[in-house]
Write a protein that holds these residues in place. Structure first.
Motif, PDB file in Angstrom:
ATOM      1  N   ASN A   1     -53.351 -53.499  98.661  1.00  0.00           N
ATOM      2  CA  ASN A   1     -52.818 -54.723  98.207  1.00  0.00           C
ATOM      3  C   ASN A   1     -53.478 -55.020  96.849  1.00  0.00           C
ATOM      4  OD1 ASN A   1     -50.903 -55.644 100.029  1.00  0.00           O
ATOM      5  ND2 ASN A   1     -52.378 -56.600 101.432  1.00  0.00           N
TER       6      ASN A   1
ATOM      7  N   ARG B   1     -44.400 -64.259 105.476  1.00  0.00           N
ATOM      8  CA  ARG B   1     -45.348 -64.864 106.657  1.00  0.00           C
ATOM      9  C   ARG B   1     -44.489 -65.914 107.168  1.00  0.00           C
ATOM     10  NH1 ARG B   1     -50.805 -64.539 107.637  1.00  0.00           N
ATOM     11  NH2 ARG B   1     -50.901 -62.950 105.971  1.00  0.00           N
TER      12      ARG B   1
ATOM     13  N   ALA C   1     -52.823 -69.344 106.928  1.00  0.00           N
ATOM     14  CA  ALA C   1     -53.403 -67.804 107.075  1.00  0.00           C
ATOM     15  C   ALA C   1     -54.795 -67.635 107.406  1.00  0.00           C
ATOM     16  CB  ALA C   1     -52.844 -67.293 105.655  1.00  0.00           C
TER      17      ALA C   1
ATOM     18  N   TYR D   1     -51.499 -71.180 102.210  1.00  0.00           N
ATOM     19  CA  TYR D   1     -51.979 -69.993 102.740  1.00  0.00           C
ATOM     20  C   TYR D   1     -53.352 -70.140 103.426  1.00  0.00           C
ATOM     21  CZ  TYR D   1     -49.059 -65.980 101.445  1.00  0.00           C
ATOM     22  OH  TYR D   1     -47.970 -65.043 101.326  1.00  0.00           O
TER      23      TYR D   1
ATOM     24  N   ALA E   1     -53.310 -64.052  95.820  1.00  0.00           N
ATOM     25  CA  ALA E   1     -52.502 -64.516  96.965  1.00  0.00           C
ATOM     26  C   ALA E   1     -51.959 -62.827  97.300  1.00  0.00           C
ATOM     27  CB  ALA E   1     -51.440 -65.679  96.804  1.00  0.00           C
TER      28      ALA E   1
ATOM     29  N   TRP F   1     -53.167 -61.606 100.791  1.00  0.00           N
ATOM     30  CA  TRP F   1     -52.142 -61.666 102.067  1.00  0.00           C
ATOM     31  C   TRP F   1     -50.997 -60.942 102.061  1.00  0.00           C
ATOM     32  CZ3 TRP F   1     -54.257 -66.486  99.822  1.00  0.00           C
ATOM     33  CH2 TRP F   1     -55.290 -67.140 100.610  1.00  0.00           C
ATOM     34  N   SER F   2     -50.903 -59.931 100.997  1.00  0.00           N
ATOM     35  CA  SER F   2     -49.756 -59.109 100.801  1.00  0.00           C
ATOM     36  C   SER F   2     -48.602 -60.089 100.396  1.00  0.00           C
ATOM     37  CB  SER F   2     -49.274 -58.204 101.988  1.00  0.00           C
ATOM     38  OG  SER F   2     -48.533 -58.751 102.649  1.00  0.00           O
TER      39      SER F   2
END
Lengths: 396, 299
Positions: A358, B123, B57, B53, B114, B118-119
Motif C-alpha cells: 500500500n 470497508r 478502523a 477511519y 489513508a 488502510w488500502s
C-alpha cells in the motif's frame, strides 16, 4: 501601435510559425544519419548565433521566441534518436503534459484563476481523438489533434461562461465538480466513448517510411516508432510553446496580467474583464485537450480511468511545483512528470518498501501532496521562482 | 393513501430528501469555514474520511457503533483545529488561489496516507439500523430505518449549530469574529480562537456526515468515498450561497430531490451532469448564491 504595424506583426508571426512547423518537421529527419545530424547541428549553430547577436533579442522578440523553440525542438529530436524506447516514451508523455501545464500556467498567470478540472479537459481531447479516428480513419493525425483542440476549447467555453462573473474559489470548485463528474459524463455517452473499457485507435501511429529509412534494418520497429512518437510530441510541444510565449507577451497577455493584478484598473483602461477571463479559461482548456489528444496517440488507446479526479490534482501539483503562471514552470513540471515514476520506483527500491504494498503504491500521492502544500506555503512561485531569485541575487 | 405512499414519485421524493440532507451537511460544513475564514475547504471530505477511519478502523471492529462515532467526531474536530492552526493560518491575506492550492494539496496527502494505511479497498461499517425499506400492503415505501436515522441525525446537527450560533454567547462571538474581526478584537473577543473553533465545528459536522455516508451498506468506506459527496455538497453550497447556512440546507435538500427524479426518469449517469448544469446556470444568474445577503462585488 498603428493598425499597419499590427498587421505586419501578424503576418510576421504567421510566416514564422509556419517556418517553425516546417523546419521542425525537417528536424524530425535527424535520427542517427550523419547528414541529418549535421542539418540538426547547423540549425542549432545558426539559432544560437542569432540569439547571441547584439540587439536581435530586443528588436525581434517574435523571431527570438521562434528560434528558441526551434533550437530546443531540434536538439531534443536529434537526441531522441539515441535514447531507449522507455526514455522516449517517458519523454513523449512528459512533453504532452508540458502542453497541459502551459495552458494552466497561462490561466493562472494571466487571470489569477485556477482550474482543478484540467484532467477532464485532457480527457475531452483524448476521447475526441479516439472517437474521430475510429469513425474517419483517413483523417491526418495533425487534423485530428486540431479537432481535439477545438473540442476542448468549446467545452471550456461552455464551462467558462460563468467564469466571467466568478472569483477564485467558486471557479475552482466548479472545475473540481467537472473533474469528478467526467467519468459519469463518459458513461452517459457510452455508445461513443466505449464505456468503462474506453477505445482503441483503429491504427497505430507509426513512423512513416521516410523516417524508417534513416535507421539500419537491424533497428527494431519498436525503437523507431518510440522515437517517432517522442518526436511528434516534442514538435507539437514546440509549436504550443511558441504560441504560448507570444500570447504571454502579446497585448492580450499584458491586458490579462493587469486583470490579475488589479481588475479595477484594468476595467478603467478599457479592458473587458469578462472577455479576458473567458479567453484565459478557453485557452487553458484547449491546451489541456491537445495534451490529452497526444496521450491517446502515444498510448494508441484511451481509458476513462486515466482521466479521473486524481489526474486533475496531479496537473495542479506539477504546475505549482514547477512554478505557476510561468512558461519555465510548465516545462519543469513536464520534466518532473516524465521521470517521476522512475524516481518513485528508485525510492521504493532503495528503502526496502514492498513494491506491491500500500505504501509504495501511494508514495507518489504522498510526495506530490506534501510538496504541493510546502511549495504554496513557503515558495509560492515554485522551482522557477526559486531559480529566478537565485539568479537575480547572483547578478546583483 | 397507501398507493400514493408507495408510488414512484413519492419514492423519488423520499429518496431525494435522504440524499439531500447529506449534501446539506457537507454544504453546512463548507459554509461554517467560509464565513469565518473566507477559505473554501477542498479537503473537507478527505478530513471527514480520515476522522471516520480513526473512529471505525483503528478501534476494534467489535466496538459499539456510537462509541466509534463519538471518537470519529472528536478526531474530526481535532484535525480541523490543527489544520486551521498549522496550514490555514499561514494563508490569511495571501492571493485567493493559494488557499485553493494548499487545501487541494492537503486533500491529496490525506487520501494517499489513508490509502497507504488502510488500502483502497472498501470497508463496510456496521450499520446501526436496517437498510430494508418499510412495507405498506406488501409494497416498499422508499424509507428505511437507516434513512430515517440519517435524516434525524442531520436535523439534530443542524439544530445544534443553529442554536449555538443564534442563542449562545459563544455563537455571538463566533459571528462577530467572522463579520468584524478588528472590532471584535477591540471588544475582547479572542478572534484567533474563534476561527479555530469555527474549523473544529465544521470538521465535526464533516465527520458525522462521513460516518453516515460510509455506514450506508452500498457505499462503504474508501479513501475517496467523499470525493463525489463533496462535489455535490460544494454545488449545493455554491448555489445556496457560501455565506448562507440556510441557503446551504435548502439547496442541499432541493438538489437531492431534483437529482433523484433525474436519476429515476432520465439516467443515473446524468445526475452529476445535471448538477453541474444547475451550478453553471445559478452562478451565471447569481454569482454569490441564491440566498446570499452579500452584495455582488462591483469591479
Amino acid at each position: 501601435m498603428g493598425p499597419v504595424q499590427a498587421n505586419q506583426r501578424f503576418v510576421a508571426t504567421t510566416v514564422l510559425s509556419v517556418l517553425v512547423v516546417l523546419t521542425s518537421w525537417l528536424g524530425v529527419a535527424a535520427p542517427r544519419d550523419a547528414a541529418a545530424l549535421s542539418v540538426a547541428a547547423v540549425i542549432v549553430v545558426i539559432g544560437v548565433s542569432l540569439l547571441t547577436a547584439s540587439g536581435f533579442r530586443r528588436d525581434h522578440p517574435v523571431a527570438t521566441r521562434a528560434v528558441l523553440s526551434l533550437v530546443t525542438v531540434d536538439v531534443l529530436v536529434a537526441a531522441s534518436s539515441f535514447w531507449s524506447a522507455t526514455v522516449n516514451s517517458n519523454l513523449a508523455i512528459g512533453a504532452a503534459m508540458s502542453i497541459v501545464l502551459l495552458g494552466l500556467s497561462f490561466l493562472t498567470g494571466s487571470s489569477g484563476q485556477i482550474s482543478i478540472g484540467n484532467g477532464a479537459f485532457m480527457g475531452v481531447g483524448a476521447f475526441t481523438v479516439a472517437i474521430w479516428a475510429n469513425h474517419h480513419t483517413s483523417t491526418p493525425i495533425a487534423v485530428v489533434l486540431l479537432l481535439a483542440v477545438v473540442a476542448g476549447g468549446l467545452v471550456g467555453l461552455l464551462l467558462g461562461l460563468p467564469a466571467t462573473r466568478l472569483r477564485g474559489p467558486y471557479l475552482a470548485g466548479m472545475t473540481l465538480a467537472f473533474a469528478v463528474a467526467f467519468g459519469a459524463i463518459l458513461n452517459l455517452f457510452g455508445s461513443w466513448t466505449g464505456g468503462d473499457s474506453g477505445l482503441q485507435l483503429p491504427y497505430a501511429v507509426n513512423a512513416p517510411p521516410w523516417v524508417v529509412h534513416f535507421y539500419s534494418s537491424a533497428t527494431s520497429s519498436l525503437t523507431v516508432n518510440s522515437v517517432w512518437l517522442a518526436d511528434v510530441a516534442i514538435v507539437t510541444t514546440g509549436v504550443a510553446l511558441f504560441f504560448m510565449a507570444n500570447l504571454f507577451a502579446s497585448r492580450t497577455g499584458r491586458a490579462m496580467r493587469l486583470v490579475r493584478d488589479n481588475d479595477v484598473a484594468a476595467e478603467l483602461v478599457g479592458i473587458s474583464l469578462p472577455r479576458a477571463r473567458v479567453v484565459a479559461f478557453v485557452v487553458s482548456a484547449a491546451y489541456a485537450a491537445l495534451g490529452g489528444g497526444l496521450w491517446t496517440i502515444i498510448n494508441n488507446a484511451v481509458t476513462p480511468s486515466t482521466y479521473g479526479f486524481a489526474l486533475s490534482i496531479t496537473i495542479l501539483s506539477l504546475v505549482v511545483i514547477g512554478g505557476i503562471g510561468t512558461i519555465p514552470g510548465a516545462i519543469i513540471g513536464g520534466v518532473i512528470y516524465a521521470f517521476s515514476a522512475n524516481v518513485i520506483s528508485w525510492i521504493t527500491a532503495h528503502t526496502g518498501l514492498n513494491p506491491q504494498g500500500n505504501v509504495a503504491s501511494q508514495l507518489n500521492g504522498i510526495i506530490f501532496g506534501v510538496l504541493l502544500v510546502v511549495t504554496i506555503l513557503f515558495a509560492p512561485m515554485g522551482i522557477a521562482g526559486i531559480v529566478r531569485r537565485w539568479f537575480a541575487r547572483r547578478s546583483r | 393513501m397507501s398507493a400514493l405512499l408507495t408510488s414512484r414519485n413519492v419514492a423519488d421524493l423520499l429518496g431525494g430528501v435522504t440524499n439531500g440532507v447529506i449534501y446539506s451537511l457537507v454544504a453546512l460544513s463548507l459554509v461554517l469555514v467560509w464565513r469565518s475564514t473566507r477559505i473554501l475547504n477542498f479537503a473537507q471530505g478527505a478530513m471527514a474520511m480520515i476522522a471516520t477511519y480513526i473512529g471505525f478502523a483503528i478501534l476494534a471492529p467489535s466496538t459499539n457503533y456510537w462509541i466509534s462515532m463519538a471518537v470519529a467526531i472528536v478526531a474530526g474536530m481535532v484535525l480541523g483545529g490543527a489544520t486551521e492552526r498549522v496550514i490555514v493560518r499561514a494563508l490569511y491575506g495571501k492571493p485567493e488561489i493559494n488557499p485553493v492550492v494548499a487545501m487541494v494539496g492537503f486533500l491529496l496527502v490525506l487520501e494517499s496516507v489513508a490509502a497507504a494505511i488502510w488500502s483502497t479497498s472498501s470497508r463496510g461499517l456496521p450499520t446501526p439500523f436496517s437498510m430494508v425499506d418499510w412495507q405498506l400492503n406488501h409494497k416498499p415505501v422508499a424509507m428505511s430505518p437507516f434513512a430515517l436515522y440519517e435524516i434525524i441525525t442531520a436535523v439534530v446537527v443542524m439544530s445544534i449549530i443553529a442554536v449555538l450560533f443564534e442563542y449562545t454567547k459563544l455563537g455571538l462571538q463566533l459571528r462577530a469574529a467572522a463579520i468584524a474581526p478588528e472590532v471584535s478584537r477591540l471588544l475582547g473577543v479572542r478572534v484567533g480562537r474563534m476561527l479555530t473553533l469555527g474549523w473544529m465545528l465544521s470538521s465535526g459536522v464533516g465527520a458525522i456526515t462521513a460516518v453516515l455516508v460510509a455506514s450506508n451498506y452500498f457505499t462503504g468506506l474508501t479513501p475517496t468515498t467523499m470525493d463525489g459527496v463533496f462535489a455535490f455538497g460544494f454545488i449545493a453550497a455554491a448555489i445556496g450561497g457560501l455565506d448562507s447556512p440556510v441557503g446551504a440546507l435548502v439547496s442541499g435538500v432541493a438538489m437531492g430531490v431534483v437529482l433523484q427524479f433525474v436519476g429515476d426518469y432520465l439516467n443515473s449517469n446524468a445526475i452529476i451532469l445535471v448538477a453541474l448544469g444547475m451550478l453553471v446556470v445559478s452562478l451565471m444568474l447569481r454569482p454569490n448564491g441564491l440566498f446570499s445577503a452579500e452584495r455582488q462585488r462591483r469591479v
